[in-house]
Structure formats: structure tokens, C-alpha cells
Design a protein around this motif. Structure first.
Motif, PDB file in Angstrom:
ATOM      1  N   ASP A 199       0.832  -1.204   0.000  1.00 38.83           N
ATOM      2  CA  ASP A 199       0.000   0.000   0.000  1.00 38.83           C
ATOM      3  C   ASP A 199       0.870   1.259   0.000  1.00 38.83           C
ATOM      4  N   ARG A 200       1.936   1.221   0.783  1.00 40.78           N
ATOM      5  CA  ARG A 200       2.835   2.369   0.833  1.00 40.78           C
ATOM      6  C   ARG A 200       3.503   2.592  -0.503  1.00 40.78           C
ATOM      7  N   LYS A 201       3.919   1.541  -1.159  1.00 40.55           N
ATOM      8  CA  LYS A 201       4.553   1.660  -2.471  1.00 40.55           C
ATOM      9  C   LYS A 201       3.592   2.262  -3.497  1.00 40.55           C
ATOM     10  N   GLU A 202       2.347   1.808  -3.485  1.00 41.17           N
ATOM     11  CA  GLU A 202       1.354   2.342  -4.439  1.00 41.17           C
ATOM     12  C   GLU A 202       1.082   3.823  -4.172  1.00 41.17           C
ATOM     13  N   LEU A 203       0.965   4.178  -2.894  1.00 38.85           N
ATOM     14  CA  LEU A 203       0.725   5.579  -2.545  1.00 38.85           C
ATOM     15  C   LEU A 203       1.892   6.455  -2.978  1.00 38.85           C
ATOM     16  N   HIS A 204       3.116   5.981  -2.736  1.00 43.47           N
ATOM     17  CA  HIS A 204       4.299   6.732  -3.118  1.00 43.47           C
ATOM     18  C   HIS A 204       4.360   6.911  -4.635  1.00 43.47           C
TER      19      HIS A 204
END
Length: 144
Positions: A37-42
């Protein structure tokens, strides 16, 4: 009896050792950085920054209220039927426009009065006086 051998002791699989048999440290896994999720948001934030779109609401509440008030004021000015032009200057309405026009008229009247007084003063100047004064100036020696 046991025989002493110089070979390093057996290590568990996946552990790296150096020539002296010491275990080499490896980088710990950061669960936050590995989060999908963090990777997608970034990735989405980087894309929006590249495009120039502001995804974060960075304006303060005061700035948003001020913008909203300006929009309402502009809409009210456009739609108001009593939008009048004062003194040929658009946008001057009501009390402010009236005060500005009165001051401009007073200023013009004062300028006219000053011009009339100057003209009257020129009429009463005796030309003989001017001639005598000019002669005195030329006759007096200048001391520098």
C-alpha cells in the motif's frame, strides 16, 4: 578422542560468513518500506507531482474561506443590477465613489482659483517697478 579440525563450524543456510568465519551483517527488512500500500501511494504521489496536480489540500482554512468570499463577492458584483460606474471609473460605487468625486471637484476648483489669483496679480504689477528693479540688479556689483 576427537580430532581438532581447522574448518569453520557449520552455519545455518542463508548466513554469510567471511574468511575468518565471522557472520556478516545483513540489512534488516523494513516492513514499512516493503508494504504494498505504501509503495502504491508513493508511486501515485510521484506521478501527481510530475503532472503538477496537488493531491494534498495545502491551503489553510483561512485561505480557503478568503477565496470563497472573493468568489462570492465577484459573483455578486457581476449579477447586481445597481452596478454603476462613478466618474467614468468602473468599480467605484456608493459612498467611496461619491467621496472621491467630491474631492476631485474640490481640487479642480482650488486649481482654478489659484490660476485666477495669479492672473489678477500679473494685472496689478506696475511695469515701471519692474524696469527700475531690473536696472538696480544690473547696477549692483556682485561680490563672490
Amino acid at each position: 578422542m576427537m580430532s581438532m579440525t581447522s574448518s569453520p563450524p557449520a552455519t545455518p543456510t542463508g548466513v554469510q560468513t567471511d574468511s575468518d568465519g565471522l557472520i556478516l551483517p545483513k540489512k534488516l527488512i523494513n516492513p514499512c518500506m516493503e508494504n504494498i500500500d505504501r509503495k502504491e501511494l508513493h508511486r501515485e504521489l510521484k506521478f501527481n507531482a510530475r503532472v503538477g496536480k496537488s493531491v494534498l489540500n495545502q491551503k489553510s482554512e483561512l485561505q480557503r474561506a478568503y477565496d470563497k468570499q472573493k468568489e462570492r463577492h465577484a459573483a455578486a458584483e457581476q449579477h447586481s443590477p445597481d452596478a454603476e460606474i462613478v466618474g467614468g471609473i468602473p468599480g467605484l460605487k456608493g459612498e467611496l465613489g461619491r467621496v472621491i468625486m467630491e474631492r476631485a471637484q474640490k481640487h479642480e476648483a482650488a486649481a482654478k482659483n489659484q490660476d485666477q489669483e495669479d492672473a489678477e496679480d500679473r494685472q496689478y504689477v506696475n511695469p515701471e517697478y519692474l524696469n527700475v528693479r531690473a536696472k538696480l540688479r544690473t547696477a549692483q556689483p556682485t561680490n563672490h
